[in-house]
Structures are given as structure tokens and as C-alpha cells.
Design a protein around this motif. Sequence first.
Motif, PDB file in Angstrom:
ATOM      1  N   ALA A  43     -46.322   7.398  24.512  1.00 13.21           N
ATOM      2  CA  ALA A  43     -47.629   7.683  25.103  1.00 13.21           C
ATOM      3  C   ALA A  43     -48.560   6.536  24.736  1.00 13.21           C
ATOM      4  O   ALA A  43     -48.397   5.899  23.699  1.00 13.21           O
ATOM      5  N   LEU A  44     -49.520   6.288  25.609  1.00 14.53           N
ATOM      6  CA  LEU A  44     -50.572   5.329  25.316  1.00 14.53           C
ATOM      7  C   LEU A  44     -51.897   5.994  25.653  1.00 14.53           C
ATOM      8  O   LEU A  44     -52.077   6.515  26.753  1.00 14.53           O
ATOM      9  N   SER A  45     -52.797   6.004  24.675  1.00 15.98           N
ATOM     10  CA  SER A  45     -54.120   6.592  24.824  1.00 15.98           C
ATOM     11  C   SER A  45     -55.163   5.499  24.637  1.00 15.98           C
ATOM     12  O   SER A  45     -55.025   4.642  23.767  1.00 15.98           O
ATOM     13  N   HIS A  46     -56.204   5.538  25.453  1.00 18.97           N
ATOM     14  CA  HIS A  46     -57.320   4.581  25.365  1.00 18.97           C
ATOM     15  C   HIS A  46     -58.563   5.400  25.040  1.00 18.97           C
ATOM     16  O   HIS A  46     -59.240   5.899  25.933  1.00 18.97           O
ATOM     17  N   ILE A  47     -58.833   5.578  23.733  1.00 20.35           N
ATOM     18  CA  ILE A  47     -59.973   6.407  23.346  1.00 20.35           C
ATOM     19  C   ILE A  47     -61.242   5.568  23.271  1.00 20.35           C
ATOM     20  O   ILE A  47     -61.214   4.390  22.940  1.00 20.35           O
ATOM     21  N   MET A  48     -62.333   6.240  23.573  1.00 17.11           N
ATOM     22  CA  MET A  48     -63.623   5.565  23.671  1.00 17.11           C
ATOM     23  C   MET A  48     -64.549   5.904  22.506  1.00 17.11           C
ATOM     24  O   MET A  48     -65.345   5.067  22.084  1.00 17.11           O
ATOM     25  N   LEU A  49     -64.435   7.123  21.994  1.00 19.61           N
ATOM     26  CA  LEU A  49     -65.354   7.598  20.959  1.00 19.61           C
ATOM     27  C   LEU A  49     -64.598   8.286  19.826  1.00 19.61           C
ATOM     28  O   LEU A  49     -63.555   8.900  20.055  1.00 19.61           O
ATOM     29  N   PRO A  50     -65.148   8.224  18.613  1.00 18.44           N
ATOM     30  CA  PRO A  50     -64.425   8.769  17.461  1.00 18.44           C
ATOM     31  C   PRO A  50     -64.323  10.286  17.441  1.00 18.44           C
ATOM     32  O   PRO A  50     -63.280  10.829  17.060  1.00 18.44           O
ATOM     33  N   ASP A  51     -65.399  10.980  17.827  1.00 18.77           N
ATOM     34  CA  ASP A  51     -65.306  12.439  17.775  1.00 18.77           C
ATOM     35  C   ASP A  51     -66.232  13.078  18.797  1.00 18.77           C
ATOM     36  O   ASP A  51     -67.153  12.452  19.309  1.00 18.77           O
ATOM     37  N   SER A  52     -65.958  14.339  19.043  1.00 19.29           N
ATOM     38  CA  SER A  52     -66.654  15.080  20.085  1.00 19.29           C
ATOM     39  C   SER A  52     -67.788  15.944  19.543  1.00 19.29           C
ATOM     40  O   SER A  52     -68.442  16.643  20.311  1.00 19.29           O
ATOM     41  N   ALA A  53     -68.029  15.892  18.242  1.00 18.68           N
ATOM     42  CA  ALA A  53     -68.947  16.829  17.581  1.00 18.68           C
ATOM     43  C   ALA A  53     -70.346  16.879  18.192  1.00 18.68           C
ATOM     44  O   ALA A  53     -70.939  17.950  18.269  1.00 18.68           O
ATOM     45  N   THR A  54     -70.886  15.778  18.624  1.00 13.41           N
ATOM     46  CA  THR A  54     -72.266  15.771  19.118  1.00 13.41           C
ATOM     47  C   THR A  54     -72.373  15.861  20.642  1.00 13.41           C
ATOM     48  O   THR A  54     -73.449  15.672  21.192  1.00 13.41           O
ATOM     49  N   PHE A  55     -71.269  16.165  21.307  1.00 15.13           N
ATOM     50  CA  PHE A  55     -71.262  16.232  22.771  1.00 15.13           C
ATOM     51  C   PHE A  55     -71.086  17.675  23.238  1.00 15.13           C
ATOM     52  O   PHE A  55     -70.209  18.387  22.747  1.00 15.13           O
ATOM     53  N   SER A  56     -71.903  18.081  24.196  1.00 14.77           N
ATOM     54  CA  SER A  56     -71.752  19.436  24.737  1.00 14.77           C
ATOM     55  C   SER A  56     -70.675  19.484  25.806  1.00 14.77           C
ATOM     56  O   SER A  56     -70.017  20.501  25.982  1.00 14.77           O
ATOM     57  N   ASP A  57     -70.474  18.383  26.516  1.00 19.61           N
ATOM     58  CA  ASP A  57     -69.434  18.336  27.549  1.00 19.61           C
ATOM     59  C   ASP A  57     -68.237  17.557  27.021  1.00 19.61           C
ATOM     60  O   ASP A  57     -68.287  16.339  26.886  1.00 19.61           O
ATOM     61  N   THR A  58     -67.173  18.277  26.724  1.00 17.55           N
ATOM     62  CA  THR A  58     -65.937  17.642  26.239  1.00 17.55           C
ATOM     63  C   THR A  58     -64.805  17.842  27.242  1.00 17.55           C
ATOM     64  O   THR A  58     -63.639  17.816  26.872  1.00 17.55           O
ATOM     65  N   SER A  59     -65.178  18.047  28.507  1.00 16.47           N
ATOM     66  CA  SER A  59     -64.145  18.276  29.529  1.00 16.47           C
ATOM     67  C   SER A  59     -63.218  17.064  29.679  1.00 16.47           C
ATOM     68  O   SER A  59     -62.041  17.231  29.987  1.00 16.47           O
ATOM     69  N   ASN A  60     -63.729  15.864  29.451  1.00 15.72           N
ATOM     70  CA  ASN A  60     -62.867  14.684  29.439  1.00 15.72           C
ATOM     71  C   ASN A  60     -62.430  14.435  27.993  1.00 15.72           C
ATOM     72  O   ASN A  60     -62.829  13.478  27.346  1.00 15.72           O
ATOM     73  N   TRP A  61     -61.587  15.338  27.501  1.00 21.43           N
ATOM     74  CA  TRP A  61     -61.176  15.320  26.097  1.00 21.43           C
ATOM     75  C   TRP A  61     -60.420  14.061  25.705  1.00 21.43           C
ATOM     76  O   TRP A  61     -60.398  13.690  24.529  1.00 21.43           O
ATOM     77  N   ALA A  62     -59.816  13.360  26.659  1.00 21.65           N
ATOM     78  CA  ALA A  62     -59.054  12.145  26.356  1.00 21.65           C
ATOM     79  C   ALA A  62     -59.962  11.007  25.886  1.00 21.65           C
ATOM     80  O   ALA A  62     -59.487   9.992  25.396  1.00 21.65           O
ATOM     81  N   GLN A 106     -71.703   0.918  14.855  1.00 23.71           N
ATOM     82  CA  GLN A 106     -70.387   0.320  14.641  1.00 23.71           C
ATOM     83  C   GLN A 106     -69.294   1.197  15.254  1.00 23.71           C
ATOM     84  O   GLN A 106     -68.436   1.728  14.552  1.00 23.71           O
ATOM     85  N   ILE A 107     -69.321   1.343  16.576  1.00 25.33           N
ATOM     86  CA  ILE A 107     -68.391   2.232  17.266  1.00 25.33           C
ATOM     87  C   ILE A 107     -66.945   1.793  17.057  1.00 25.33           C
ATOM     88  O   ILE A 107     -66.067   2.622  16.831  1.00 25.33           O
ATOM     89  N   GLY A 108     -66.682   0.495  17.102  1.00 24.22           N
ATOM     90  CA  GLY A 108     -65.310   0.003  16.900  1.00 24.22           C
ATOM     91  C   GLY A 108     -64.751   0.424  15.559  1.00 24.22           C
ATOM     92  O   GLY A 108     -63.649   0.975  15.475  1.00 24.22           O
ATOM     93  N   ARG A 109     -65.511   0.194  14.505  1.00 25.74           N
ATOM     94  CA  ARG A 109     -65.062   0.570  13.153  1.00 25.74           C
ATOM     95  C   ARG A 109     -64.901   2.081  13.040  1.00 25.74           C
ATOM     96  O   ARG A 109     -63.930   2.579  12.473  1.00 25.74           O
ATOM     97  N   ARG A 110     -65.856   2.826  13.596  1.00 27.14           N
ATOM     98  CA  ARG A 110     -65.777   4.293  13.552  1.00 27.14           C
ATOM     99  C   ARG A 110     -64.571   4.797  14.339  1.00 27.14           C
ATOM    100  O   ARG A 110     -63.920   5.772  13.930  1.00 27.14           O
ATOM    101  N   ASN A 111     -64.252   4.145  15.466  1.00 28.36           N
ATOM    102  CA  ASN A 111     -63.070   4.532  16.231  1.00 28.36           C
ATOM    103  C   ASN A 111     -61.788   4.312  15.423  1.00 28.36           C
ATOM    104  O   ASN A 111     -60.900   5.163  15.408  1.00 28.36           O
ATOM    105  N   ILE A 112     -61.688   3.158  14.757  1.00 31.60           N
ATOM    106  CA  ILE A 112     -60.507   2.858  13.942  1.00 31.60           C
ATOM    107  C   ILE A 112     -60.358   3.913  12.843  1.00 31.60           C
ATOM    108  O   ILE A 112     -59.264   4.455  12.625  1.00 31.60           O
ATOM    109  N   GLU A 113     -61.447   4.205  12.148  1.00 33.75           N
ATOM    110  CA  GLU A 113     -61.408   5.193  11.066  1.00 33.75           C
ATOM    111  C   GLU A 113     -61.002   6.570  11.582  1.00 33.75           C
ATOM    112  O   GLU A 113     -60.199   7.265  10.959  1.00 33.75           O
TER     113      GLU A 113
END
Length: 160
Positions: A43-62, A106-113
Amino acid sequence: MSEQLKVGISDYKIAQAPNELVTIGLGSCVGIALYAPKSKVGALSHIMLPDSATFSDTSNWAKFADLALPAIVKELKDKTNETALLAKIAGGASMFSFSQQASSLQIGRRNIEAVTTVLNSLGIPIISEHVGGQMGRSMFVDLQTFDVRIRMVNREEFIV
């Protein structure tokens, strides 16, 4: 005959050898290649954000590391009946200079973590990575060998 399957931003694909999975333009985003070695399914995933906690719409969970990785791992394990998966990651660049280096910027660093934390919690080892820096990259995953080629602008392509 093999096919090259493209994975967009906030997207993922699962395929079997001899196919290749590709994602282009990983800036602060992180590409996660997951692999079931016995069946040569990945599988290959291309994630954009580290977490969904602050988002009300998580319908695009990928889009989110915390939602995408557990779901994709479950799908890959269900498809292959393999439990010992491997991971390789790339991306997480710091694409912009900010005068204040606030951690929220620092979205890149937060994504890696986030990706590292989620994979660790799922018991999936990261066997190779090419992360950070200030330059975007593209990932090409060979599902026959699990070689991951990294391509960066004005740089030689290499395997991780």
C-alpha cells in the motif's frame, strides 16, 4: 505486464507485484509504503496532516495519519492474511521559512512524528526513511522487491 498506479494527496492505493505504486510531490506531506512480503502486496498512502483531532469533518480520513494508517493496515492485513508488515517513509519537508519556528507551523516535522508514532503503535517497523530537509520528493514503490526510489528536483534518483 505491470501497471504504475498513482496515489494523489490524501489518497492511498493497495496493489500487488509486479505493479508499482507512485506518489508525486511530497512536500510537507509524508508518503508511507507498507508491504506484506510473502504475498508481495503493498500500500502507498500520501498523508497531508498529522491528526484529525481539531477537524470536525474527517470524511476524507486518508488525509490524516491517525485515521489513515490504522485503516490501511487493517485492509492490507485482511487482504493478505499477513501480520508482519514492513514500512518505508519519505517526505515531511519544511518547505517554507518562517521567522518564528512555532511547532504548529512545522507540518512536515509533525507529520513525520505522527506517522512514526502510529506505525510504532501498530507494531510495524520503519525499515528505511528519507524525511525532513527543505525539498520535496516523489516516491516509486516496486512491489516485487519493495525497493523505494526517491526522486528530488536536480538530484540523482536513489533507492531507500
